[in-house]
Design an enzyme around this catalytic site. Sequence first.
Site, PDB file in Angstrom:
ATOM      1  N   ASP A  12       0.827  -1.209   0.000  1.00 52.97           N
ATOM      2  CA  ASP A  12       0.000   0.000   0.000  1.00 52.97           C
ATOM      3  C   ASP A  12       0.867   1.267   0.000  1.00 52.97           C
ATOM      4  O   ASP A  12       1.935   1.287   0.605  1.00 52.97           O
ATOM      5  CB  ASP A  12      -0.918  -0.034   1.228  1.00 52.97           C
ATOM      6  CG  ASP A  12      -2.019   1.007   1.147  1.00 52.97           C
ATOM      7  OD1 ASP A  12      -2.313   1.492   0.037  1.00 52.97           O
ATOM      8  OD2 ASP A  12      -2.590   1.342   2.201  1.00 52.97           O
ATOM      9  N   GLY A  13       0.363   2.278  -0.653  1.00 54.54           N
ATOM     10  CA  GLY A  13       1.009   3.598  -0.586  1.00 54.54           C
ATOM     11  C   GLY A  13       1.575   4.109  -1.903  1.00 54.54           C
ATOM     12  O   GLY A  13       2.183   5.178  -1.938  1.00 54.54           O
ATOM     13  N   HIS A  29       2.861   3.816  -8.887  1.00 50.44           N
ATOM     14  CA  HIS A  29       2.743   2.387  -9.233  1.00 50.44           C
ATOM     15  C   HIS A  29       4.018   1.911  -9.934  1.00 50.44           C
ATOM     16  O   HIS A  29       4.505   0.818  -9.680  1.00 50.44           O
ATOM     17  CB  HIS A  29       1.525   2.153 -10.130  1.00 50.44           C
ATOM     18  CG  HIS A  29       0.231   2.399  -9.408  1.00 50.44           C
ATOM     19  ND1 HIS A  29      -0.058   1.840  -8.184  1.00 50.44           N
ATOM     20  CD2 HIS A  29      -0.858   3.170  -9.724  1.00 50.44           C
ATOM     21  CE1 HIS A  29      -1.257   2.229  -7.773  1.00 50.44           C
ATOM     22  NE2 HIS A  29      -1.761   3.043  -8.681  1.00 50.44           N
ATOM     23  N   SER A  57      -7.277  -5.620  -5.924  1.00 47.74           N
ATOM     24  CA  SER A  57      -8.409  -6.245  -5.220  1.00 47.74           C
ATOM     25  C   SER A  57      -9.681  -6.124  -6.051  1.00 47.74           C
ATOM     26  O   SER A  57      -9.751  -5.310  -6.981  1.00 47.74           O
ATOM     27  CB  SER A  57      -8.625  -5.558  -3.870  1.00 47.74           C
ATOM     28  OG  SER A  57      -9.196  -4.280  -4.062  1.00 47.74           O
ATOM     29  N   GLU A  59     -12.131  -4.700  -5.130  1.00 45.01           N
ATOM     30  CA  GLU A  59     -12.644  -3.340  -4.862  1.00 45.01           C
ATOM     31  C   GLU A  59     -11.888  -2.279  -5.679  1.00 45.01           C
ATOM     32  O   GLU A  59     -12.374  -1.160  -5.843  1.00 45.01           O
ATOM     33  CB  GLU A  59     -12.529  -3.005  -3.362  1.00 45.01           C
ATOM     34  CG  GLU A  59     -13.515  -3.754  -2.467  1.00 45.01           C
ATOM     35  CD  GLU A  59     -13.150  -5.228  -2.248  1.00 45.01           C
ATOM     36  OE1 GLU A  59     -11.945  -5.568  -2.305  1.00 45.01           O
ATOM     37  OE2 GLU A  59     -14.065  -6.052  -2.059  1.00 45.01           O
ATOM     38  N   LEU A 122      10.772 -20.844  -5.397  1.00 48.00           N
ATOM     39  CA  LEU A 122       9.880 -19.882  -4.732  1.00 48.00           C
ATOM     40  C   LEU A 122       8.578 -19.832  -5.502  1.00 48.00           C
ATOM     41  O   LEU A 122       8.590 -19.778  -6.737  1.00 48.00           O
ATOM     42  CB  LEU A 122      10.538 -18.484  -4.741  1.00 48.00           C
ATOM     43  CG  LEU A 122       9.630 -17.286  -4.412  1.00 48.00           C
ATOM     44  CD1 LEU A 122       9.169 -17.334  -2.950  1.00 48.00           C
ATOM     45  CD2 LEU A 122      10.372 -15.968  -4.666  1.00 48.00           C
ATOM     46  N   ARG A 178      -5.376  -2.067   8.254  1.00 48.46           N
ATOM     47  CA  ARG A 178      -6.564  -2.885   7.955  1.00 48.46           C
ATOM     48  C   ARG A 178      -6.178  -4.023   7.001  1.00 48.46           C
ATOM     49  O   ARG A 178      -5.097  -4.002   6.426  1.00 48.46           O
ATOM     50  CB  ARG A 178      -7.686  -2.029   7.379  1.00 48.46           C
ATOM     51  CG  ARG A 178      -7.389  -1.305   6.110  1.00 48.46           C
ATOM     52  CD  ARG A 178      -8.666  -0.639   5.588  1.00 48.46           C
ATOM     53  NE  ARG A 178      -8.662   0.794   5.762  1.00 48.46           N
ATOM     54  CZ  ARG A 178      -8.177   1.677   4.886  1.00 48.46           C
ATOM     55  NH1 ARG A 178      -7.649   1.273   3.752  1.00 48.46           N
ATOM     56  NH2 ARG A 178      -8.201   2.964   5.121  1.00 48.46           N
ATOM     57  N   LEU A 179      -7.102  -5.000   6.847  1.00 49.65           N
ATOM     58  CA  LEU A 179      -6.767  -6.171   6.027  1.00 49.65           C
ATOM     59  C   LEU A 179      -7.314  -6.078   4.608  1.00 49.65           C
ATOM     60  O   LEU A 179      -6.886  -6.828   3.716  1.00 49.65           O
ATOM     61  CB  LEU A 179      -7.286  -7.458   6.695  1.00 49.65           C
ATOM     62  CG  LEU A 179      -6.627  -7.815   8.031  1.00 49.65           C
ATOM     63  CD1 LEU A 179      -7.214  -9.096   8.595  1.00 49.65           C
ATOM     64  CD2 LEU A 179      -5.116  -7.971   7.870  1.00 49.65           C
ATOM     65  N   SER A 180      -8.266  -5.174   4.363  1.00 49.59           N
ATOM     66  CA  SER A 180      -8.750  -4.905   3.001  1.00 49.59           C
ATOM     67  C   SER A 180      -9.145  -6.164   2.226  1.00 49.59           C
ATOM     68  O   SER A 180      -8.752  -6.330   1.069  1.00 49.59           O
ATOM     69  CB  SER A 180      -7.710  -4.110   2.212  1.00 49.59           C
ATOM     70  OG  SER A 180      -7.427  -2.903   2.853  1.00 49.59           O
ATOM     71  N   GLU A 191       1.445 -13.562  11.980  1.00 55.28           N
ATOM     72  CA  GLU A 191       1.959 -12.377  12.678  1.00 55.28           C
ATOM     73  C   GLU A 191       1.818 -11.200  11.713  1.00 55.28           C
ATOM     74  O   GLU A 191       2.161 -11.318  10.532  1.00 55.28           O
ATOM     75  CB  GLU A 191       3.432 -12.569  13.059  1.00 55.28           C
ATOM     76  CG  GLU A 191       3.714 -13.814  13.885  1.00 55.28           C
ATOM     77  CD  GLU A 191       2.977 -13.814  15.228  1.00 55.28           C
ATOM     78  OE1 GLU A 191       2.720 -12.733  15.771  1.00 55.28           O
ATOM     79  OE2 GLU A 191       2.650 -14.928  15.709  1.00 55.28           O
TER      80      GLU A 191
HETATM   81  C1  FPP Z   1      -1.851   0.058  -3.454  1.00 53.49           C
HETATM   82  O1  FPP Z   1      -1.416   1.383  -3.379  1.00 53.49           O
HETATM   83  C2  FPP Z   1      -1.261  -0.598  -4.613  1.00 53.49           C
HETATM   84  C3  FPP Z   1      -1.951  -1.105  -5.646  1.00 53.49           C
HETATM   85  C4  FPP Z   1      -3.429  -1.071  -5.717  1.00 53.49           C
HETATM   86  C5  FPP Z   1      -1.261  -1.712  -6.796  1.00 53.49           C
HETATM   87  C6  FPP Z   1      -0.033  -2.502  -6.475  1.00 53.49           C
HETATM   88  C7  FPP Z   1       0.824  -2.530  -7.685  1.00 53.49           C
HETATM   89  C8  FPP Z   1       2.170  -2.490  -7.685  1.00 53.49           C
HETATM   90  C9  FPP Z   1       2.992  -2.569  -6.470  1.00 53.49           C
HETATM   91  C10 FPP Z   1       2.906  -2.344  -8.951  1.00 53.49           C
HETATM   92  C11 FPP Z   1       2.588  -3.362  -9.952  1.00 53.49           C
HETATM   93  C12 FPP Z   1       2.901  -4.719  -9.508  1.00 53.49           C
HETATM   94  C13 FPP Z   1       3.061  -5.739 -10.352  1.00 53.49           C
HETATM   95  C14 FPP Z   1       3.360  -7.096  -9.844  1.00 53.49           C
HETATM   96  C15 FPP Z   1       2.990  -5.546 -11.814  1.00 53.49           C
HETATM   97  P1  FPP Z   1      -2.492   2.535  -3.515  1.00 53.49           P
HETATM   98  O2  FPP Z   1      -2.552   2.959  -4.927  1.00 53.49           O
HETATM   99  O3  FPP Z   1      -3.778   2.091  -2.902  1.00 53.49           O
HETATM  100  O4  FPP Z   1      -1.826   3.661  -2.631  1.00 53.49           O
HETATM  101  P2  FPP Z   1      -2.552   4.803  -1.821  1.00 53.49           P
HETATM  102  O5  FPP Z   1      -3.126   4.145  -0.597  1.00 53.49           O
HETATM  103  O6  FPP Z   1      -1.429   5.718  -1.486  1.00 53.49           O
HETATM  104  O7  FPP Z   1      -3.575   5.416  -2.711  1.00 53.49           O
END
Ligand code: FPP
Length: 224
Positions: A12-13, A29, A57, A59, A122, A178-180, A191
């Site tokens: 996240d983030g 991203h 997700s 969502e 892995l 949170r677990l979303s 853990e």
């Molecule tokens: C959550 O951050 C992240 C995502 C919804 C996408 C995760 C994608 C990547 C890490 C890059 C692509 C990965 C692959 C494997 C191709 P957010 O956008 O919800 O962040 P925010 O909470 O700051 O809005």
Amino acid sequence: MNPLNHVAIIMDGNGRWGLKYKNSRNAGHKAGLNTVEKIIKETLKKKIKFLTLYAFSTENWKRPKKEINYLFNLLENFLLNRIEELNKQNIKLKIIGVKSFSSKLNNLLRKSEKKTSKNKRLQINLALNYGSKFEIINAFKNLNKNKEKISEKNLNKYLLTRNTPDPDLLIRTGDTKRLSNFLLWQLAYSEIFFEKKLWPEFNEKDYSKIINKFKKIKRNFGNI
Ligand code: FPP
């Protein structure tokens, strides 16, 4: 020292990092993908057998189309450029979630899974269009359809994570607790570490620190 077989991560983030440093959520991203690469490398180094990454997700479809398209393009390019390398490194890629994307992406996902299906070093579970409540309901529906007894063992057979041990450790970056809708069944005894850093600024050292702390925890599993 606790054994560590399976790490799950809520990455996240990205959006916040992108807005803060590049005035663009999508740039976050893109930077987040670099962290994915770093964490895969470190996971191999630490000889961990399973890594589950929450990439999209059920969502997340609520997001603007432009951001969704960017994310899936990023994923497509990642697979096109990196699947050979992942395969050479003996990494198995498994998608958990419903493959209901463009037929081009669906095919690429299937091809990538098939190509790496025999690999043993892995297993990376990439959660894409994944929702835990849907997964659990679907598992119960399957038990019902096949007239099987409701038991943990039988239910596990119909989860998308079948053949994967439950996560020992869950990490969520981005300073949110949170677990979303992620692995709600499978995280029963994991853990959990909530990390303040945003995903693009999370690195191998932060990951190692958490793992070292995890290893020293007294895990009771309900015992004393
Ligand atoms: C959550 O951050 C992240 C995502 C919804 C996408 C995760 C994608 C990547 C890490 C890059 C692509 C990965 C692959 C494997 C191709 P957010 O956008 O919800 O962040 P925010 O909470 O700051 O809005």
